[in-house]
Design an enzyme around this catalytic site. Structure first.
Site, short mmCIF file in Angstrom:
data_model
loop_
_atom_site.label_atom_id
_atom_site.label_comp_id
_atom_site.label_asym_id
_atom_site.label_seq_id
_atom_site.Cartn_x
_atom_site.Cartn_y
_atom_site.Cartn_z
N GLY A 99 -8.83 0.23 5.89
CA GLY A 99 -9.41 1.34 4.90
C GLY A 99 -9.89 0.48 3.77
O GLY A 99 -9.74 -0.67 3.54
N GLY A 101 -9.61 -0.54 0.49
CA GLY A 101 -8.76 -0.57 -0.39
C GLY A 101 -9.13 -1.06 -1.79
O GLY A 101 -8.49 -1.11 -2.86
N ARG A 102 -10.56 -1.18 -2.02
CA ARG A 102 -10.94 -1.48 -3.27
C ARG A 102 -12.41 -0.84 -3.50
O ARG A 102 -13.06 -1.11 -4.53
CB ARG A 102 -11.10 -2.89 -3.70
CG ARG A 102 -11.56 -3.91 -2.85
CD ARG A 102 -11.51 -5.39 -3.30
NE ARG A 102 -11.93 -6.22 -2.47
CZ ARG A 102 -12.37 -7.39 -2.69
NH1 ARG A 102 -12.00 -7.70 -3.91
NH2 ARG A 102 -12.51 -8.07 -1.73
N LYS A 122 -17.67 -1.41 -5.29
CA LYS A 122 -16.77 -2.32 -4.86
C LYS A 122 -15.90 -2.99 -5.74
O LYS A 122 -16.20 -3.60 -6.88
CB LYS A 122 -17.25 -3.72 -3.85
CG LYS A 122 -16.13 -4.50 -3.43
CD LYS A 122 -16.76 -5.21 -2.19
CE LYS A 122 -16.08 -6.43 -1.72
NZ LYS A 122 -16.79 -7.11 -0.61
N ASP A 134 -4.77 -4.79 -5.51
CA ASP A 134 -4.99 -4.29 -6.76
C ASP A 134 -6.28 -3.38 -6.87
O ASP A 134 -6.48 -2.60 -7.87
CB ASP A 134 -5.39 -5.22 -8.03
CG ASP A 134 -5.97 -6.35 -7.98
OD1 ASP A 134 -6.94 -6.11 -7.11
OD2 ASP A 134 -6.11 -7.16 -8.65
N GLY A 135 -6.98 -3.07 -5.85
CA GLY A 135 -8.32 -2.37 -6.01
C GLY A 135 -9.49 -3.21 -6.62
O GLY A 135 -10.50 -2.54 -6.79
N ARG A 192 -22.65 -1.16 -4.01
CA ARG A 192 -23.47 -1.49 -2.96
C ARG A 192 -24.13 -0.16 -2.61
O ARG A 192 -23.69 0.92 -2.66
CB ARG A 192 -22.35 -2.03 -1.95
CG ARG A 192 -21.24 -2.91 -2.33
CD ARG A 192 -20.66 -3.62 -1.15
NE ARG A 192 -19.69 -2.89 -0.22
CZ ARG A 192 -18.90 -3.11 0.36
NH1 ARG A 192 -19.09 -4.90 0.82
NH2 ARG A 192 -18.07 -2.48 1.11
N ASP A 269 -13.44 -5.07 11.31
CA ASP A 269 -13.38 -4.08 10.10
C ASP A 269 -14.72 -4.50 8.87
O ASP A 269 -15.14 -3.90 8.06
CB ASP A 269 -12.39 -4.06 9.14
CG ASP A 269 -11.82 -5.37 8.74
OD1 ASP A 269 -11.53 -6.29 9.58
OD2 ASP A 269 -11.55 -5.69 7.70
N ASN A 270 -15.27 -5.71 9.53
CA ASN A 270 -16.46 -6.03 8.78
C ASN A 270 -17.71 -6.19 9.70
O ASN A 270 -18.61 -6.83 9.37
CB ASN A 270 -16.30 -7.60 8.18
CG ASN A 270 -15.17 -7.68 7.24
OD1 ASN A 270 -14.96 -6.44 6.31
ND2 ASN A 270 -14.49 -8.68 6.75
P1 AMP Z 1 -11.77 -8.18 3.42
O1 AMP Z 1 -11.29 -9.40 4.14
O2 AMP Z 1 -12.34 -8.32 2.15
O3 AMP Z 1 -12.73 -7.39 4.49
O4 AMP Z 1 -10.83 -7.11 3.19
C1 AMP Z 1 -9.93 -6.74 4.36
C2 AMP Z 1 -9.06 -5.46 3.80
O5 AMP Z 1 -8.42 -5.87 2.58
C3 AMP Z 1 -9.70 -4.23 3.45
O6 AMP Z 1 -9.18 -3.10 4.09
C4 AMP Z 1 -9.91 -4.28 1.87
O7 AMP Z 1 -10.15 -3.25 1.43
C5 AMP Z 1 -8.69 -4.88 1.62
N1 AMP Z 1 -8.61 -5.53 0.34
C6 AMP Z 1 -9.38 -6.58 -0.02
N2 AMP Z 1 -8.97 -7.25 -1.25
C7 AMP Z 1 -8.33 -6.22 -1.92
C8 AMP Z 1 -7.81 -5.79 -3.08
N3 AMP Z 1 -8.03 -6.66 -4.21
N4 AMP Z 1 -7.28 -4.57 -3.52
C9 AMP Z 1 -7.08 -3.80 -2.30
N5 AMP Z 1 -7.44 -4.00 -1.22
C10 AMP Z 1 -8.20 -5.17 -0.73
MG MG Z 2 -13.99 -5.92 4.63
#
Ligand code: AMP
Ligand code: MG
Length: 522
Positions: A99, A101-102, A122, A134-135, A192, A269-270
């Site tokens: 989901g 997360g940030r 973002k 930490d979002g 974005r 997820d990407n």
């Molecule tokens: P990513 O690898 O950046 O595509 O992130 C994978 C997952 O980790 C996604 O669900 C992001 O929303 C979550 N995520 C990455 N960095 C953070 C963060 N600093 N705080 C909360 N969620 C994060």
């Molecule tokens: Mg991602």
């Protein structure tokens, strides 16, 4: 007065709870969540083209009110902020619910082209999907996402866009090397923009939980709003939808290969459901043409997401989407098979079309053409040779009145360090064969050169250029971010006085973090 809509929130099931506590969210495609305010927002940069597309003028964008919204400190009337619920396969394994997360979507506004665009922050603070995060987002990764989104757009590569980059004034703690040395870094937020940020993982999560009803609602929403040309929902329409996503993903992979972009984290997820490049994390640009290279240190062992592996991973990811859609395809595996075959067909055709054009050829249909391209790839990979400089230089060679009798100076520029004479000799053989082949095209060499320059960029967002801009921004100077954005607006044009942006990677950047090695910490 700006008008905002929120089709996703208005027409699909959401989370009845509204707290930010990290949790599993079932039966819902999103959760309403407000951005968390920041202490001292400052607009670092914005994209003039993206602003224009949204009908936002510079004065509006620079206004205190806009900066409040773009930093999560305020909302424009009509905005309904939410975080999307999705899962994903990460590095080949099902990872369950992930989901936003940030990332927090604020709402959609109509662009001057008639398309409705979603604005998403973002780094806007925690959501129910933040798990242990930490979002927030740091300035260095936000600069990279901001610049690369726009650079890709100007290269013609389908991508999510970036409207703005705001520094938050708050520190974010990151352990950049995952070595137990966390440090405070400046925080930032990118706004974005895309028609939708839906990913393969949104569909996979519904399927993984056996929630076929929700899967169908999500598919119907996606069809109605983003693939209306496919018609009313039915098994056949879902199959056509899957095929179209497969085609778009295949085209995107061919495009990445043609410009030398390495995403770095091709988890499902990407993967955008619209076939856009999405989620700029530890991405990189190949300097030397090396199919084995990955910028992502987290993937350094397995190198699953290395340059040369991207097309195969694209296919693997499309298969994950197909499997997730099976319940609404009446479990007909042949429909998934058909989509995968379509991916392979389109990828091959697109890759050939793009590399033919890069070499100044109208197609690769003549005898020996495929071998010519293969010969080019293997020669390029044998010694460190800059991909961008090499291909750009070919347009200078194509106009030569005779086949080259020695290695051209413009191509010498492409070598990193000294290369053996016999390698150059083999290169010259290839170049001669290629030059002769170009003469069998029904077009004047000057026109051939012009067409080649229109597909072989002179300027790409080299990792070390982005890192220089980041280092300056950390020292309080944003001008390098602005300069780099400006250069990347016209990647195919000669830009006199800006040759330094088109140069080989300097030696100091060979193994410097941020230039060749990037961690997922962002
Ligand atoms: P990513 O690898 O950046 O595509 O992130 C994978 C997952 O980790 C996604 O669900 C992001 O929303 C979550 N995520 C990455 N960095 C953070 C963060 N600093 N705080 C909360 N969620 C994060
Ligand atoms: Mg991602």
């Amino acid at each position: 007065m700006l008008q905002f809509t929120s089709r996703f929130v208005d027409s699909t099931p959401g989370d009845p709870q509204s707290d930010r506590r990290p949790r599993q969210v079932h039966g819902a495609l999103w959760s309403k969540v407000q951005p968390t305010p920041v202490s001292a927002p400052r607009l670092v940069a914005y994209s003039p083209e993206m602003a224009a597309l949204l009908g936002l003028d510079e004065a509006t964008l620079r206004s205190e009110e806009a900066v409040r919204v773009l930093s999560g400190n305020g909302l424009w009337p009509g905005m309904v902020p939410y975080a999307a619920n999705y899962g994903g396969h990460q590095f080949g394994q099902w990872a369950g619910q992930l989901g936003d997360g940030r990332a927090i979507s604020l709402g959609e506004m109509q662009g001057t082209d008639g398309t409705r665009y979603e604005l998403q922050l973002k780094g806007a603070g925690p959501t129910p999907y933040s798990r242990r995060g930490d979002g927030r987002a740091v300035l260095r990764s936000s600069i990279r996402e901001f610049l690369c989104s726009e650079a890709m757009h100007h290269l013609g590569v389908p991508t999510t866009r970036a409207l703005s980059l705001v520094a938050t004034g708050d520190a974010v703690i990151r352990d950049m090397f995952y070595d137990g040395n966390p440090e405070a870094e400046p925080g930032a937020i990118v706004c974005r923009v895309a028609p939708t940020f839906l990913r393969f993982g949104n569909f996979e999560l519904c399927a993984s939980r056996g929630d076929v009803g929700l899967l169908k609602l999500l598919a119907d929403y996606t069809l109605k709003n983003f693939y209306p040309e496919l018609g009313a929902p039915s098994k056949d329409t879902y199959a056509a939808f899957f095929q179209e996503v497969a085609r778009r993903t295949a085209r995107l992979m061919a495009h990445w290969q043609a410009v030398g972009f390495v995403h770095g984290v091709m988890n499902t997820d990407n993967m955008s459901i619209l076939g856009l490049t999405i989620d700029y994390g530890p991405y990189g640009w190949v300097d030397d043409f090396n199919p084995g290279w990955t910028p992502n240190t987290t993937d350094a062992e397995q190198r699953r997401y290395r340059f040369g592996n991207q097309p195969g991973i694209g296919l693997w990811n499309v298969e994950r989407l197909g499997v997730a859609l099976l319940p609404i395809l009446d479990e007909e595996e042949a429909l998934v098979e058909a989509g995968l075959l379509e991916y392979e067909r389109v990828f091959q055709a697109e890759l050939q079309r793009r590399f033919a054009a890069k070499l100044g050829l109208s197609s690769l249909a003549q005898e020996g053409d495929l071998e010519l391209v293969q010969g080019c790839f293997s020669w390029l990979a044998a010694q460190e040779t800059d991909m961008t400089i090499f291909f750009r230089g070919l347009s200078r060679v194509v106009t030569a009145p005779e086949a080259p009798s020695e290695w051209p100076v413009v191509l010498r520029e492409a070598f990193y360090g000294k290369v053996p004479d016999e390698h150059v000799a083999r290169g010259l053989e290839w170049l001669t064969a290629w030059w002769r082949r170009t003469r069998r095209e029904d077009v004047a060499p000057a026109e051939q050169a012009r067409r080649m320059d229109a597909v072989n960029p002179k300027y790409v967002l080299r990792n070390w250029l982005a890192q220089e801009a980041i280092d300056a921004a950390h020292a309080g100077d944003d001008s390098k971010v602005h300069a780099l954005l400006d250069v990347m607006r016209r990647p195919f044009e000669e830009q006199p006085g800006r040759e330094a942006y088109a140069g080989r990677r300097p030696e100091w950047a060979r193994s410097k973090p941020g230039c060749s090695a990037l961690s997922c910490s962002s």
